[in-house]
Design a protein around this motif. Structure first.
Motif, PDB file in Angstrom:
ATOM      1  N   ARG A   1       3.358  -3.263   9.908  1.00  0.00           N
ATOM      2  CA  ARG A   1       4.075  -4.130   8.585  1.00  0.00           C
ATOM      3  C   ARG A   1       2.875  -4.431   7.761  1.00  0.00           C
ATOM      4  O   ARG A   1       2.016  -5.456   7.401  1.00  0.00           O
ATOM      5  CB  ARG A   1       4.181  -5.529   9.501  1.00  0.00           C
ATOM      6  N   ARG A   2       1.401  -3.661   7.409  1.00  0.00           N
ATOM      7  CA  ARG A   2       0.636  -3.320   6.498  1.00  0.00           C
ATOM      8  C   ARG A   2       1.171  -3.705   4.928  1.00  0.00           C
ATOM      9  O   ARG A   2       2.222  -3.039   4.312  1.00  0.00           O
ATOM     10  CB  ARG A   2      -0.342  -2.373   6.731  1.00  0.00           C
ATOM     11  N   LYS A   3       0.625  -4.120   3.750  1.00  0.00           N
ATOM     12  CA  LYS A   3       1.236  -4.624   3.150  1.00  0.00           C
ATOM     13  C   LYS A   3       0.219  -3.564   1.660  1.00  0.00           C
ATOM     14  O   LYS A   3      -1.273  -4.461   1.458  1.00  0.00           O
ATOM     15  CB  LYS A   3       0.478  -6.197   2.614  1.00  0.00           C
ATOM     16  N   PHE A   4       0.190  -3.046   0.641  1.00  0.00           N
ATOM     17  CA  PHE A   4      -0.061  -1.992  -0.288  1.00  0.00           C
ATOM     18  C   PHE A   4       0.361  -2.989  -1.514  1.00  0.00           C
ATOM     19  O   PHE A   4       2.003  -3.110  -1.803  1.00  0.00           O
ATOM     20  CB  PHE A   4       0.095  -1.222  -0.089  1.00  0.00           C
ATOM     21  N   ARG A   5      -0.179  -3.452  -2.454  1.00  0.00           N
ATOM     22  CA  ARG A   5       0.034  -4.094  -3.490  1.00  0.00           C
ATOM     23  C   ARG A   5       0.118  -3.192  -4.879  1.00  0.00           C
ATOM     24  O   ARG A   5      -0.358  -2.066  -4.632  1.00  0.00           O
ATOM     25  CB  ARG A   5      -0.840  -4.944  -4.347  1.00  0.00           C
ATOM     26  N   ALA A   6       1.267  -3.102  -5.120  1.00  0.00           N
ATOM     27  CA  ALA A   6       1.326  -1.958  -6.297  1.00  0.00           C
ATOM     28  C   ALA A   6       0.821  -2.783  -7.170  1.00  0.00           C
ATOM     29  O   ALA A   6       1.701  -3.832  -8.077  1.00  0.00           O
ATOM     30  CB  ALA A   6       3.337  -1.972  -7.152  1.00  0.00           C
ATOM     31  N   VAL A   7      -0.020  -2.036  -8.621  1.00  0.00           N
ATOM     32  CA  VAL A   7      -0.660  -2.853  -9.385  1.00  0.00           C
ATOM     33  C   VAL A   7      -0.602  -2.082 -10.152  1.00  0.00           C
ATOM     34  O   VAL A   7      -0.711  -0.280 -10.515  1.00  0.00           O
ATOM     35  CB  VAL A   7      -2.518  -2.803  -8.694  1.00  0.00           C
TER      36      VAL A   7
END
Length: 228
Positions: free
Chosen positions: A195-201
């Motif tokens: 449940r890690r969160k990687f932002r799409a930039v």
């Protein structure tokens, strides 16, 4: 961190792909290191090498190196795994050794680095089957990321960041990856299992592309001619 251990067989050059001239006499790696050292302490830059490593090390003696001695049998997941293992608790910005980009890309990404927010740099252009695609959840974070994604929203361009709190999870999932997996598999596993969160930039407003094939090289030579 620059991942530059691969053979680069699709481009068909006798030297490591990052040493391919792209803007006059400047190579892909020349431009990468120029942009990175303009913004960050050059002592913090490392390159993961493998194929014909001596050529890269002789061309750029001023940075540190990590050797993936299994470069012929592994993919970027294992190169990144080595890099994360050797950089302690610090967050890591990494990019593929074949990415050509404007320095303005780093300006877009800097606020997320400052916040220690893990991210994947993306664009929203149409993509082919060969490119790494992504989908998002309802909060704008990466949901799926691979070449096999159906209905992708664009391309993951090969520039990424893992924050200090997410780094141990990503490192563990890269360990779980198969030898030929790309590092995106490790990101996907850390999202789904941890449940890690990687932002799409979105960096679509700036020039950025990966050079995989001769047609990509021809396009890059035209697109980035002003960087010579």
């Amino acid at each position: 961190m620059i991942l530059a251990a691969g053979v680069g067989s699709r481009l068909g050059k006798p030297h490591p792909k990052p040493l391919t001239p792209i803007a006059g006499e400047h190579t892909i790696m020349d431009l990468q290191l120029r942009h990175l050292s303009d913004r960050f302490d050059s002592d913090l830059i490392s390159i993961v090498v493998g194929f014909k490593k001596e050529m890269i090390m002789e061309a750029h003696p001023g940075v540190s190196y990590i050797y993936n001695d299994e470069f012929g049998d592994t993919n970027t997941s294992k190169s990144l795994q080595r890099a994360l293992r050797l950089t302690g608790k610090d967050p890591v910005l990494w990019l593929n050794g074949d990415v050509v980009f404007d320095p303005s890309v780093l300006e877009i990404l800097q606020p997320y680095i400052d916040r220690d927010q893990s991210f994947v740099a993306v664009n929203t252009e149409s993509v082919s089957d060969e490119e790494v695609k992504y989908t998002l959840d309802d909060r704008g974070f990466i949901n799926e990321i691979s070449k096999q994604v159906v209905g992708g929203l664009g391309e993951a361009v090969g520039i990424n960041f893992v924050g200090s709190s997410d780094k141990p999870f990503l490192a563990a999932r890269l360990e779980d990856c198969e030898p030929q997996d790309y590092f995106e598999r490790g990101i996907e596993l850390s999202i789904t299992r941890d449940r890690r969160k990687f932002r799409a930039v979105d960096i679509s407003a700036a020039r950025c592309m990966e050079v995989d094939f001769p047609t990509d090289l021809a396009q890059a030579e035209t697109t980035f001619a002003d960087l010579s």
